[in-house]
Motif scaffolding. Structure first.
Motif, PDB file in Angstrom:
ATOM      1  N   SER A  46       2.638  11.175  92.400  1.00 41.51           N
ATOM      2  CA  SER A  46       1.615  11.178  91.407  1.00 41.51           C
ATOM      3  C   SER A  46       0.631  12.198  91.662  1.00 41.51           C
ATOM      4  O   SER A  46       0.566  13.003  92.632  1.00 41.51           O
ATOM      5  N   LYS A  47      -0.407  12.361  90.734  1.00 42.23           N
ATOM      6  CA  LYS A  47      -1.154  13.633  90.815  1.00 42.23           C
ATOM      7  C   LYS A  47      -2.203  12.968  91.957  1.00 42.23           C
ATOM      8  O   LYS A  47      -2.578  14.035  92.663  1.00 42.23           O
ATOM      9  N   ALA A  48      -2.558  12.022  92.107  1.00 38.38           N
ATOM     10  CA  ALA A  48      -3.295  11.462  93.291  1.00 38.38           C
ATOM     11  C   ALA A  48      -2.704  11.729  94.490  1.00 38.38           C
ATOM     12  O   ALA A  48      -3.689  12.194  95.440  1.00 38.38           O
ATOM     13  N   GLU A  49      -1.506  11.618  94.723  1.00 43.39           N
ATOM     14  CA  GLU A  49      -0.888  12.033  95.843  1.00 43.39           C
ATOM     15  C   GLU A  49      -0.910  13.441  96.294  1.00 43.39           C
ATOM     16  O   GLU A  49      -1.324  13.931  97.187  1.00 43.39           O
ATOM     17  N   LEU A  50      -0.471  14.291  95.209  1.00 49.58           N
ATOM     18  CA  LEU A  50      -0.905  15.769  95.169  1.00 49.58           C
ATOM     19  C   LEU A  50      -2.142  16.204  95.414  1.00 49.58           C
ATOM     20  O   LEU A  50      -2.024  17.052  96.455  1.00 49.58           O
ATOM     21  N   LEU A  51      -3.286  15.592  94.918  1.00 51.63           N
ATOM     22  CA  LEU A  51      -4.524  16.151  95.082  1.00 51.63           C
ATOM     23  C   LEU A  51      -4.855  15.632  96.886  1.00 51.63           C
ATOM     24  O   LEU A  51      -5.744  16.460  97.448  1.00 51.63           O
ATOM     25  N   SER A  52      -4.386  14.579  97.243  1.00 54.26           N
ATOM     26  CA  SER A  52      -4.698  14.500  98.631  1.00 54.26           C
ATOM     27  C   SER A  52      -3.893  15.473  99.802  1.00 54.26           C
ATOM     28  O   SER A  52      -4.462  15.754 100.584  1.00 54.26           O
ATOM     29  N   MET A  53      -2.609  15.832  98.973  1.00 54.87           N
ATOM     30  CA  MET A  53      -2.121  16.842  99.848  1.00 54.87           C
ATOM     31  C   MET A  53      -2.927  18.223  99.783  1.00 54.87           C
ATOM     32  O   MET A  53      -2.666  18.939 100.868  1.00 54.87           O
ATOM     33  N   LEU A  54      -3.177  18.620  98.527  1.00 54.90           N
ATOM     34  CA  LEU A  54      -3.959  19.720  98.706  1.00 54.90           C
ATOM     35  C   LEU A  54      -5.273  19.548  99.480  1.00 54.90           C
ATOM     36  O   LEU A  54      -5.445  20.560 100.206  1.00 54.90           O
ATOM     37  N   ASP A  55      -5.882  18.477  99.500  1.00 53.83           N
ATOM     38  CA  ASP A  55      -7.062  18.485 100.386  1.00 53.83           C
ATOM     39  C   ASP A  55      -6.656  18.365 101.695  1.00 53.83           C
ATOM     40  O   ASP A  55      -7.646  18.808 102.591  1.00 53.83           O
ATOM     41  N   MET A  56      -5.568  17.941 102.078  1.00 54.96           N
ATOM     42  CA  MET A  56      -4.996  17.984 103.536  1.00 54.96           C
ATOM     43  C   MET A  56      -4.659  19.361 104.005  1.00 54.96           C
ATOM     44  O   MET A  56      -4.337  19.652 105.281  1.00 54.96           O
ATOM     45  N   GLY A  57      -4.507  20.255 102.966  1.00 56.44           N
ATOM     46  CA  GLY A  57      -3.857  21.421 103.181  1.00 56.44           C
ATOM     47  C   GLY A  57      -2.432  21.561 103.355  1.00 56.44           C
ATOM     48  O   GLY A  57      -1.971  22.548 103.901  1.00 56.44           O
ATOM     49  N   SER A  58      -1.646  20.585 102.987  1.00 63.66           N
ATOM     50  CA  SER A  58      -0.302  20.707 103.143  1.00 63.66           C
ATOM     51  C   SER A  58       0.251  21.261 101.784  1.00 63.66           C
ATOM     52  O   SER A  58       1.670  21.813 101.710  1.00 63.66           O
ATOM     53  N   LEU A  59      -0.420  21.495 100.575  1.00 64.21           N
ATOM     54  CA  LEU A  59      -0.143  21.991  99.402  1.00 64.21           C
ATOM     55  C   LEU A  59      -1.220  23.056  98.896  1.00 64.21           C
ATOM     56  O   LEU A  59      -2.339  22.998  99.656  1.00 64.21           O
ATOM     57  N   TYR A  60      -0.799  24.288  98.397  1.00 57.85           N
ATOM     58  CA  TYR A  60      -1.878  24.945  97.922  1.00 57.85           C
ATOM     59  C   TYR A  60      -1.570  25.370  96.199  1.00 57.85           C
ATOM     60  O   TYR A  60      -0.488  25.170  95.909  1.00 57.85           O
ATOM     61  N   THR A  61      -2.684  25.723  95.624  1.00 57.77           N
ATOM     62  CA  THR A  61      -2.196  26.531  94.170  1.00 57.77           C
ATOM     63  C   THR A  61      -1.182  27.496  94.530  1.00 57.77           C
ATOM     64  O   THR A  61      -1.347  28.314  95.450  1.00 57.77           O
ATOM     65  N   PHE A  62      -0.721  27.632  93.451  1.00 56.53           N
ATOM     66  CA  PHE A  62       0.646  28.602  93.558  1.00 56.53           C
ATOM     67  C   PHE A  62       0.108  30.089  93.856  1.00 56.53           C
ATOM     68  O   PHE A  62      -0.562  30.499  93.067  1.00 56.53           O
ATOM     69  N   ARG A  63       0.532  30.619  94.713  1.00 54.28           N
ATOM     70  CA  ARG A  63       0.344  32.153  94.974  1.00 54.28           C
ATOM     71  C   ARG A  63      -0.951  32.410  95.323  1.00 54.28           C
ATOM     72  O   ARG A  63      -1.349  33.628  95.006  1.00 54.28           O
TER      73      ARG A  63
ATOM     74  N   HIS B 199      -2.821  32.857  97.605  1.00 57.05           N
ATOM     75  CA  HIS B 199      -2.996  34.052  98.682  1.00 57.05           C
ATOM     76  C   HIS B 199      -2.373  35.266  98.364  1.00 57.05           C
ATOM     77  O   HIS B 199      -2.766  36.309  99.154  1.00 57.05           O
ATOM     78  N   VAL B 200      -1.571  35.429  97.551  1.00 53.09           N
ATOM     79  CA  VAL B 200      -0.749  36.742  97.319  1.00 53.09           C
ATOM     80  C   VAL B 200      -1.081  37.321  95.827  1.00 53.09           C
ATOM     81  O   VAL B 200      -1.104  38.431  95.474  1.00 53.09           O
ATOM     82  N   TRP B 201      -1.276  36.436  94.952  1.00 52.01           N
ATOM     83  CA  TRP B 201      -1.350  36.815  93.457  1.00 52.01           C
ATOM     84  C   TRP B 201      -2.283  35.769  92.628  1.00 52.01           C
ATOM     85  O   TRP B 201      -1.892  35.038  91.819  1.00 52.01           O
ATOM     86  N   PRO B 202      -3.561  35.745  93.058  1.00 51.17           N
ATOM     87  CA  PRO B 202      -4.472  34.482  92.546  1.00 51.17           C
ATOM     88  C   PRO B 202      -4.497  34.633  90.768  1.00 51.17           C
ATOM     89  O   PRO B 202      -4.683  33.773  90.359  1.00 51.17           O
ATOM     90  N   LYS B 203      -4.428  35.894  90.474  1.00 52.42           N
ATOM     91  CA  LYS B 203      -4.544  36.329  89.028  1.00 52.42           C
ATOM     92  C   LYS B 203      -3.403  35.550  88.157  1.00 52.42           C
ATOM     93  O   LYS B 203      -3.433  35.125  86.915  1.00 52.42           O
ATOM     94  N   GLY B 204      -2.233  35.183  88.853  1.00 52.32           N
ATOM     95  CA  GLY B 204      -1.033  34.785  88.243  1.00 52.32           C
ATOM     96  C   GLY B 204      -1.389  33.675  87.356  1.00 52.32           C
ATOM     97  O   GLY B 204      -0.681  33.108  86.445  1.00 52.32           O
ATOM     98  N   HIS B 205      -2.067  32.645  88.270  1.00 49.39           N
ATOM     99  CA  HIS B 205      -2.217  31.220  87.871  1.00 49.39           C
ATOM    100  C   HIS B 205      -3.670  30.889  87.799  1.00 49.39           C
ATOM    101  O   HIS B 205      -4.009  29.650  87.148  1.00 49.39           O
ATOM    102  N   ALA B 206      -4.942  31.577  88.176  1.00 53.23           N
ATOM    103  CA  ALA B 206      -6.086  31.304  88.216  1.00 53.23           C
ATOM    104  C   ALA B 206      -6.451  30.601  86.879  1.00 53.23           C
ATOM    105  O   ALA B 206      -7.118  29.677  86.863  1.00 53.23           O
ATOM    106  N   PRO B 207      -6.166  31.354  85.653  1.00 51.60           N
ATOM    107  CA  PRO B 207      -6.570  30.902  84.447  1.00 51.60           C
ATOM    108  C   PRO B 207      -6.193  29.291  84.197  1.00 51.60           C
ATOM    109  O   PRO B 207      -6.800  28.660  83.189  1.00 51.60           O
ATOM    110  N   THR B 208      -5.247  28.746  85.032  1.00 53.09           N
ATOM    111  CA  THR B 208      -5.054  27.348  84.813  1.00 53.09           C
ATOM    112  C   THR B 208      -6.385  26.350  84.816  1.00 53.09           C
ATOM    113  O   THR B 208      -6.293  25.384  84.263  1.00 53.09           O
ATOM    114  N   ASP B 209      -7.066  26.967  85.682  1.00 48.82           N
ATOM    115  CA  ASP B 209      -8.289  26.352  86.216  1.00 48.82           C
ATOM    116  C   ASP B 209      -7.947  24.895  86.762  1.00 48.82           C
ATOM    117  O   ASP B 209      -8.280  23.963  86.259  1.00 48.82           O
ATOM    118  N   TYR B 210      -7.525  25.205  88.085  1.00 49.44           N
ATOM    119  CA  TYR B 210      -7.090  23.940  88.880  1.00 49.44           C
ATOM    120  C   TYR B 210      -8.392  23.091  89.192  1.00 49.44           C
ATOM    121  O   TYR B 210      -8.182  21.902  89.334  1.00 49.44           O
TER     122      TYR B 210
END
Length: 187
Positions: A40-57, A59-70
């Motif tokens: 679920s989205k709630a599980e994903l958000l928990s994993m983001l907060d724990m640092g086991s997931l990150y927004t895509f790229r 650290h190497v290409w933030p411009k590629g997905h930043a406009p998604t407005d995470y």
């Protein structure tokens, strides 16, 4: 889990068959080769907060997905519109009759960027889906990205193709396409 059904429902609810819209599926990534995929989205958000997931790229290409407005996506409950920005390359769901990928951009570099530019030039709405997500898993670098990184000739050819693409956009869409050239030059 459930992405296919969610996309089908979103396509119907948003009347995608009668509308020029690209549905954005927010992308995330893990640096681990094994991952218990969030259900679920709630599980994903928990994993983001724990640092086991990150927004895509991020650290190497933030411009590629930043406009998604995470930050907005975290609390969104309805689809929201985002604006095109330079180098934006989200994963999208579009109608079959949308502009095709430009065949000049094979291998690594600018395939998704040019596609999103053309969708924007044709005035497609860019809509982020609030309950959709995908997770990129780590893998060995592709042969094409290795060529891009190691070959000045490859990068030079890609730049030439980008310039041709901008010229073609200008011919097809006139003054409306100037924002893409202006954005490219300001980078």
């Amino acid at each position: 889990y459930g992405l296919y059904d969610y996309l089908r429902n979103s396509i119907q609810q948003l009347e995608l068959p009668q509308r020029k819209a690209a549905l954005i599926v927010p992308a995330f990534e893990t640096l681990h080769y094994r991952l218990t995929f969030p259900k679920s989205k709630a599980e994903l958000l928990s994993m983001l907060d724990m640092g086991s997931l990150y927004t895509f790229r991020y650290h190497v290409w933030p411009k590629g997905h930043a406009p998604t407005d995470y930050a907005k996506w975290r609390t969104a409950t309805v689809p929201y519109r985002v604006a095109w920005q330079p180098d934006f390359e989200p994963y999208v769901v579009v109608r079959r009759d949308c502009p095709k990928y430009d065949q000049r951009f094979v291998g690594f570099g600018w395939n998704k960027v040019s596609h999103i530019m053309e969708l924007d030039a044709q005035e497609y709405e860019l809509l982020v889906l609030p309950n959709a997500f995908m997770i990129h898993m780590p893998h060995a670098p592709s042969f094409d990205i290795s060529k891009f990184r190691l070959s000045a000739g490859y990068r030079s050819c890609l730049q030439t193709l980008r310039e041709e693409f901008h010229q073609d956009l200008s011919r097809r869409y006139g003054a409306a396409a100037l924002k893409y050239l202006t954005a490219e030059r300001s980078l």
